[in-house]
Design a protein around this motif. Structure first.
Motif, PDB file in Angstrom:
ATOM      1  N   GLN A  17      -5.933   6.545  -8.897  1.00 51.12           N
ATOM      2  CA  GLN A  17      -5.949   6.516 -10.354  1.00 51.12           C
ATOM      3  C   GLN A  17      -5.512   7.862 -10.936  1.00 51.12           C
ATOM      4  N   GLU A  18      -5.957   8.944 -10.340  1.00 55.36           N
ATOM      5  CA  GLU A  18      -5.643  10.270 -10.871  1.00 55.36           C
ATOM      6  C   GLU A  18      -4.194  10.677 -10.649  1.00 55.36           C
ATOM      7  N   TYR A  19      -3.647  10.383  -9.469  1.00 56.54           N
ATOM      8  CA  TYR A  19      -2.322  10.886  -9.117  1.00 56.54           C
ATOM      9  C   TYR A  19      -1.211   9.854  -9.189  1.00 56.54           C
ATOM     10  N   GLY A  20      -1.514   8.587  -9.290  1.00 55.65           N
ATOM     11  CA  GLY A  20      -0.466   7.570  -9.334  1.00 55.65           C
ATOM     12  C   GLY A  20       0.056   7.251  -7.950  1.00 55.65           C
ATOM     13  N   ASN A  21       1.326   7.428  -7.728  1.00 54.45           N
ATOM     14  CA  ASN A  21       1.936   7.131  -6.431  1.00 54.45           C
ATOM     15  C   ASN A  21       1.564   8.224  -5.432  1.00 54.45           C
ATOM     16  N   ASP A  43      -5.618  -1.307   3.354  1.00 46.60           N
ATOM     17  CA  ASP A  43      -5.384  -2.682   3.800  1.00 46.60           C
ATOM     18  C   ASP A  43      -6.187  -3.677   2.964  1.00 46.60           C
ATOM     19  N   ARG A  44      -7.446  -3.347   2.662  1.00 48.30           N
ATOM     20  CA  ARG A  44      -8.278  -4.214   1.820  1.00 48.30           C
ATOM     21  C   ARG A  44      -7.685  -4.342   0.416  1.00 48.30           C
ATOM     22  N   LEU A  45      -7.295  -3.206  -0.137  1.00 52.36           N
ATOM     23  CA  LEU A  45      -6.702  -3.215  -1.475  1.00 52.36           C
ATOM     24  C   LEU A  45      -5.390  -3.985  -1.503  1.00 52.36           C
ATOM     25  N   HIS A  46      -4.591  -3.846  -0.454  1.00 55.93           N
ATOM     26  CA  HIS A  46      -3.310  -4.541  -0.375  1.00 55.93           C
ATOM     27  C   HIS A  46      -3.525  -6.050  -0.262  1.00 55.93           C
ATOM     28  N   ALA A  47      -4.496  -6.451   0.545  1.00 55.49           N
ATOM     29  CA  ALA A  47      -4.794  -7.883   0.710  1.00 55.49           C
ATOM     30  C   ALA A  47      -5.261  -8.494  -0.610  1.00 55.49           C
ATOM     31  N   ALA A  48      -5.916  -7.701  -1.434  1.00 52.82           N
ATOM     32  CA  ALA A  48      -6.405  -8.180  -2.739  1.00 52.82           C
ATOM     33  C   ALA A  48      -5.368  -7.981  -3.842  1.00 52.82           C
ATOM     34  N   ASP A  49      -4.176  -7.552  -3.482  1.00 59.10           N
ATOM     35  CA  ASP A  49      -3.077  -7.327  -4.426  1.00 59.10           C
ATOM     36  C   ASP A  49      -3.423  -6.270  -5.488  1.00 59.10           C
ATOM     37  N   CYS A  50      -4.154  -5.253  -5.060  1.00 60.91           N
ATOM     38  CA  CYS A  50      -4.530  -4.159  -5.967  1.00 60.91           C
ATOM     39  C   CYS A  50      -3.623  -2.948  -5.808  1.00 60.91           C
ATOM     40  N   VAL A  51      -2.988  -2.818  -4.648  1.00 60.84           N
ATOM     41  CA  VAL A  51      -2.043  -1.724  -4.423  1.00 60.84           C
ATOM     42  C   VAL A  51      -0.726  -2.300  -3.919  1.00 60.84           C
ATOM     43  N   GLU A  52       0.308  -1.527  -4.116  1.00 65.47           N
ATOM     44  CA  GLU A  52       1.650  -1.908  -3.678  1.00 65.47           C
ATOM     45  C   GLU A  52       2.174  -0.835  -2.741  1.00 65.47           C
ATOM     46  N   TYR A  53       2.742  -1.260  -1.626  1.00 68.24           N
ATOM     47  CA  TYR A  53       3.349  -0.356  -0.657  1.00 68.24           C
ATOM     48  C   TYR A  53       4.787  -0.128  -1.124  1.00 68.24           C
ATOM     49  N   LEU A  54       5.065   1.050  -1.671  1.00 68.80           N
ATOM     50  CA  LEU A  54       6.350   1.310  -2.308  1.00 68.80           C
ATOM     51  C   LEU A  54       7.454   1.736  -1.362  1.00 68.80           C
ATOM     52  N   HIS A  55       7.114   2.543  -0.357  1.00 70.42           N
ATOM     53  CA  HIS A  55       8.155   3.143   0.474  1.00 70.42           C
ATOM     54  C   HIS A  55       7.614   3.353   1.881  1.00 70.42           C
ATOM     55  N   GLU A  56       8.063   2.531   2.817  1.00 69.64           N
ATOM     56  CA  GLU A  56       7.531   2.569   4.176  1.00 69.64           C
ATOM     57  C   GLU A  56       7.731   3.902   4.891  1.00 69.64           C
ATOM     58  N   THR A  58       7.702   6.900   3.947  1.00 69.88           N
ATOM     59  CA  THR A  58       6.774   7.941   3.499  1.00 69.88           C
ATOM     60  C   THR A  58       5.353   7.412   3.294  1.00 69.88           C
ATOM     61  N   ALA A  59       5.128   6.128   3.543  1.00 75.23           N
ATOM     62  CA  ALA A  59       3.823   5.485   3.340  1.00 75.23           C
ATOM     63  C   ALA A  59       3.325   5.739   1.921  1.00 75.23           C
ATOM     64  N   LEU A  60       4.164   5.450   0.947  1.00 74.71           N
ATOM     65  CA  LEU A  60       3.848   5.679  -0.462  1.00 74.71           C
ATOM     66  C   LEU A  60       3.196   4.445  -1.078  1.00 74.71           C
ATOM     67  N   TRP A  61       2.060   4.653  -1.745  1.00 77.52           N
ATOM     68  CA  TRP A  61       1.283   3.576  -2.349  1.00 77.52           C
ATOM     69  C   TRP A  61       1.174   3.765  -3.847  1.00 77.52           C
ATOM     70  N   ARG A  62       0.980   2.632  -4.551  1.00 83.33           N
ATOM     71  CA  ARG A  62       0.775   2.656  -6.003  1.00 83.33           C
ATOM     72  C   ARG A  62      -0.339   1.684  -6.351  1.00 83.33           C
ATOM     73  N   LEU A  63      -1.252   2.113  -7.222  1.00 86.82           N
ATOM     74  CA  LEU A  63      -2.325   1.249  -7.700  1.00 86.82           C
ATOM     75  C   LEU A  63      -1.753   0.275  -8.730  1.00 86.82           C
ATOM     76  N   LYS A  64      -1.890  -1.026  -8.467  1.00 84.30           N
ATOM     77  CA  LYS A  64      -1.404  -2.057  -9.383  1.00 84.30           C
ATOM     78  C   LYS A  64      -2.481  -2.449 -10.386  1.00 84.30           C
ATOM     79  N   ARG A  65      -3.696  -2.607  -9.899  1.00 84.35           N
ATOM     80  CA  ARG A  65      -4.819  -2.937 -10.768  1.00 84.35           C
ATOM     81  C   ARG A  65      -6.088  -2.395 -10.129  1.00 84.35           C
ATOM     82  N   ASP A  66      -6.996  -1.991 -10.951  1.00 87.06           N
ATOM     83  CA  ASP A  66      -8.234  -1.375 -10.484  1.00 87.06           C
ATOM     84  C   ASP A  66      -9.287  -2.456 -10.229  1.00 87.06           C
ATOM     85  N   PRO A  67      -9.667  -2.670  -8.974  1.00 89.47           N
ATOM     86  CA  PRO A  67     -10.624  -3.729  -8.663  1.00 89.47           C
ATOM     87  C   PRO A  67     -12.038  -3.419  -9.149  1.00 89.47           C
TER      88      PRO A  67
END
Length: 74
Positions: A17-21, A43-56, A58-67
């Protein structure tokens, strides 16, 4: 799918939430958690569609929605 929010997941969510990607390595550094712990939470957040894997590469993640807004906390 509901996500159970534990103390470690809360740490991961705060950084997202603080840093974004952010990369997995950045999450490890900022939370002080082990890489396997961070990976399990992502993995839990990804399975719940809360985060998005943006760039393999660099393993870059983005928060889509706050569970935390739609689940129970324990």
């Amino acid at each position: 799918m509901p996500v159970k929010i534990d103390r470690n997941l809360e740490k991961v969510l705060k950084v997202l939430q603080e840093y974004g990607n952010v990369t997995t390595g950045f999450l490890v550094d900022e939370t002080g958690l082990s890489r396997p712990t961070v990976t399990k939470r992502l993995d839990r957040l990804h399975a719940a569609d809360c985060v998005e894997y943006l760039h393999e590469p660099t393993a870059l993640w983005r928060l889509k929605r706050d569970p935390r807004k739609d689940t129970f906390n324990e």
